[in-house]
Design an enzyme around this catalytic site. Structure first.
Site, PDB file in Angstrom:
ATOM      1  N   ASN A  18      12.452  52.141  46.357  1.00 26.86           N
ATOM      2  CA  ASN A  18      13.504  51.138  46.557  1.00 26.86           C
ATOM      3  C   ASN A  18      14.213  51.402  47.869  1.00 26.86           C
ATOM      4  OD1 ASN A  18      15.899  52.922  46.018  1.00 26.86           O
ATOM      5  ND2 ASN A  18      14.783  53.180  44.097  1.00 26.86           N
ATOM      6  N   LYS A  36      -7.292  56.981  46.623  1.00 27.03           N
ATOM      7  CA  LYS A  36      -6.795  55.686  47.080  1.00 27.03           C
ATOM      8  C   LYS A  36      -7.653  54.563  46.493  1.00 27.03           C
ATOM      9  CE  LYS A  36      -5.872  52.989  51.157  1.00 27.03           C
ATOM     10  NZ  LYS A  36      -6.253  52.736  52.532  1.00 27.03           N
ATOM     11  N   PRO A  77      12.667  58.449  32.194  1.00 32.14           N
ATOM     12  CA  PRO A  77      13.859  58.875  31.441  1.00 32.14           C
ATOM     13  C   PRO A  77      15.121  58.486  32.203  1.00 32.14           C
ATOM     14  CG  PRO A  77      12.758  60.769  32.465  1.00 32.14           C
ATOM     15  CD  PRO A  77      11.877  59.572  32.697  1.00 32.14           C
ATOM     16  N   LYS A 136      27.342  48.700  31.367  1.00 33.70           N
ATOM     17  CA  LYS A 136      26.514  49.863  31.715  1.00 33.70           C
ATOM     18  C   LYS A 136      27.256  51.164  31.457  1.00 33.70           C
ATOM     19  CE  LYS A 136      23.708  49.272  35.020  1.00 33.70           C
ATOM     20  NZ  LYS A 136      23.198  48.975  36.356  1.00 33.70           N
ATOM     21  N   LYS A 187      25.726  53.949  28.948  1.00 36.16           N
ATOM     22  CA  LYS A 187      25.338  55.294  29.418  1.00 36.16           C
ATOM     23  C   LYS A 187      26.245  56.376  28.826  1.00 36.16           C
ATOM     24  CE  LYS A 187      22.723  53.746  33.101  1.00 36.16           C
ATOM     25  NZ  LYS A 187      21.463  54.199  33.658  1.00 36.16           N
TER      26      LYS A 187
HETATM   27  O1  C5P Z   1      20.707  51.454  34.688  1.00 34.71           O
HETATM   28  P1  C5P Z   1      20.937  51.616  36.139  1.00 34.71           P
HETATM   29  O2  C5P Z   1      19.738  52.126  36.894  1.00 34.71           O
HETATM   30  O3  C5P Z   1      21.502  50.416  36.827  1.00 34.71           O
HETATM   31  O4  C5P Z   1      22.074  52.727  36.213  1.00 34.71           O
HETATM   32  C1  C5P Z   1      22.543  53.251  37.404  1.00 34.71           C
HETATM   33  C2  C5P Z   1      23.120  54.614  37.183  1.00 34.71           C
HETATM   34  O5  C5P Z   1      22.298  55.387  36.299  1.00 34.71           O
HETATM   35  C3  C5P Z   1      23.170  55.419  38.440  1.00 34.71           C
HETATM   36  O6  C5P Z   1      24.230  56.323  38.348  1.00 34.71           O
HETATM   37  C4  C5P Z   1      21.820  56.099  38.444  1.00 34.71           C
HETATM   38  O7  C5P Z   1      21.828  57.260  39.282  1.00 34.71           O
HETATM   39  C5  C5P Z   1      21.650  56.431  36.985  1.00 34.71           C
HETATM   40  N1  C5P Z   1      20.252  56.454  36.532  1.00 34.71           N
HETATM   41  C6  C5P Z   1      19.676  57.635  36.131  1.00 34.71           C
HETATM   42  N2  C5P Z   1      18.370  57.652  35.659  1.00 34.71           N
HETATM   43  C7  C5P Z   1      17.669  56.516  35.566  1.00 34.71           C
HETATM   44  C8  C5P Z   1      18.241  55.292  35.949  1.00 34.71           C
HETATM   45  C9  C5P Z   1      19.532  55.305  36.437  1.00 34.71           C
HETATM   46  O8  C5P Z   1      20.312  58.698  36.239  1.00 34.71           O
HETATM   47  N3  C5P Z   1      16.422  56.560  35.108  1.00 34.71           N
END
Ligand code: C5P
Length: 399
Positions: free
Chosen positions: A209, A288, A306, A338, A342
């Site tokens: 990304n 490849k 994860p 979110k 989380k």
């Molecule tokens: O769900 P989303 O990706 O939008 O969440 C963003 C937050 O979660 C950020 O703090 C990102 O660093 C963390 N994140 C994580 N592991 C993932 C996905 C997101 O720690 N697999």
């Protein structure tokens, strides 16, 4: 500019490393500081006053009896305007005089009269640095509240190899910037994730990304400036690790997860700024993948990665967890949801129009009480504001 409007008095004493201090003046001016240079007699034998005058844009002082200063009180006038005194290079003799409170020239008198914080950058032969007298003097200066930057190890002007070189100007600049930051996270063991992840499809292709890592690196730097012990787990970026921060390089989300989980239980603070890939290819090819005429484009099956942040937040003795959220629409509704999903007390919403890669950003804080803007500006400034906010919450002063 990290030192905008700051007033620094730079004392240069008689060592060959005085030439490095000319570069330091240039860096300080670039960061927006006003620099008043004071040379000792011995220093002016290594680098002339004209060099420092040209770089600082101010007359250089060196004489306790300077007739240019009203009342011949240069030590008082110069001391008043300084916020920080930096002595670089600091010779063994300078350290000895300062440790004993001697005041027999302009700089040593200033050190006594200023009542301002002092940062010494020692520079001397390794035997002189190891000598019990120097050890005693440095310990005494530290006990008096002075900061000591370095010295570094390496090849010395005398041809010997060992500890005693003055730290490089860039590193000294970072210590000066850090000296101005309040130590609101002193000793707090902090884990930060930053950058993108790269999920390999085959040895040359992958999913990633647009994260540059700049926000996470700024958070790591700001935390370290505030006195935290910082470990930065970083995906692939083009950035250098902030001074004093331990960096662990990872590529994939799974590697980032493993590196974080191995350290999370010891951390008191976890800031997840990384843009972690939500999915990775279910299969990674050893070679490849070839394009063949007439064959349809392959479909790539994905499997979930994860969630590192949620995993850390769910630990029995979880550190204080801070998440970040970049949304392309409906930030407020999505970020608030979110935060709950989380299970973290604080979530930071990126609301900058061009968050990725830019040096600027705009942030919004989401917590149990709702949301409010943190500000808009350079990522490092925002990171410092965020660190102050986190420190308040860690100390329980504001909830
Ligand atoms: O769900 P989303 O990706 O939008 O969440 C963003 C937050 O979660 C950020 O703090 C990102 O660093 C963390 N994140 C994580 N592991 C993932 C996905 C997101 O720690 N697999």
């Amino acid at each position: 500019m990290d030192l905008q409007g700051r007033h620094i008095l730079l004392g240069v004493t008689g060592g060959i490393a005085a030439y490095k201090s000319a570069e330091l003046v240039r860096l300080l001016i670039k960061e927006g500081a006003t620099v008043q240079v004071v040379l000792t007699e011995a220093a002016s034998r290594f680098v002339g006053a004209a060099t420092f005058q040209a770089l600082s844009g101010r007359p250089v002082h060196g004489d306790l009896w300077d007739a240019r200063v009203p009342d011949s009180m240069a030590h008082i006038a110069l001391a008043r305007e300084a916020e920080l005194i930096v002595v670089a290079p600091a010779t063994a003799h300078t350290l000895a005089r300062a440790a004993n409170g001697l005041a027999d020239d302009l700089l040593s008198t200033l050190l006594l009269a200023a009542g301002k914080p002092v940062l010494y950058a020692p520079a001397m032969n390794r035997e002189m640095w190891q000598h019990p007298a120097t050890r005693r003097n440095v310990a005494r200066l530290r006990a008096d509240g002075a900061w000591i930057s370095g010295p570094a190890a390496g090849e010395q002007a005398c041809g010997e190899i060992g500890e005693g070189r003055m730290v490089e100007p860039e590193d000294l600049l970072q210590d000066i910037v850090a000296a101005f930051q309040p130590k609101v996270l002193a000793g707090v063991r902090t884990l930060v994730t930053a950058g993108p992840t790269f999920e390999a499809i085959d040895p040359v292709r992958g999913l990633t990304n647009r994260s540059s890592g700049k926000m996470g690196y700024a958070v790591a730097r700001a935390a370290r400036e505030a006195g935290a012990e910082v470990t930065l787990v970083s995906g692939p970026t083009a950035l250098a690790a902030p001074f004093g921060v331990e960096r662990i390089d990872v590529t994939s989300a799974q590697q980032m997860h493993d590196a974080v989980m191995a350290r999370a239980a010891q951390a008191q603070l976890f800031v997840a700024t990384a843009a972690v890939a939500d999915w990775r290819p279910a299969q990674t090819f050893a070679h490849k993948q070839k394009k063949r005429d007439g064959e349809p484009a392959p479909a790539i099956a994905l499997q979930p990665n994860p969630d590192i942040l949620a995993g850390v937040a769910a630990l029995p003795s979880a550190p204080f967890c801070v998440g970040f959220a970049a949304e392309s629409e409906q930030l407020v509704a999505h970020a608030a949801a979110k935060r709950e999903r989380k299970g973290v007390p604080l979530l930071v919403g990126n609301i900058g129009p061009d968050t990725f890669g830019s040096d600027d950003n705009a942030l919004e804080l989401f917590d149990a009480d709702g949301h409010r803007p943190l500000g808009r500006g350079r990522k490092l400034m925002l990171a410092r504001a965020l660190v102050a906010e986190i420190a308040r919450r860690l100390s329980g002063a504001a909830r």
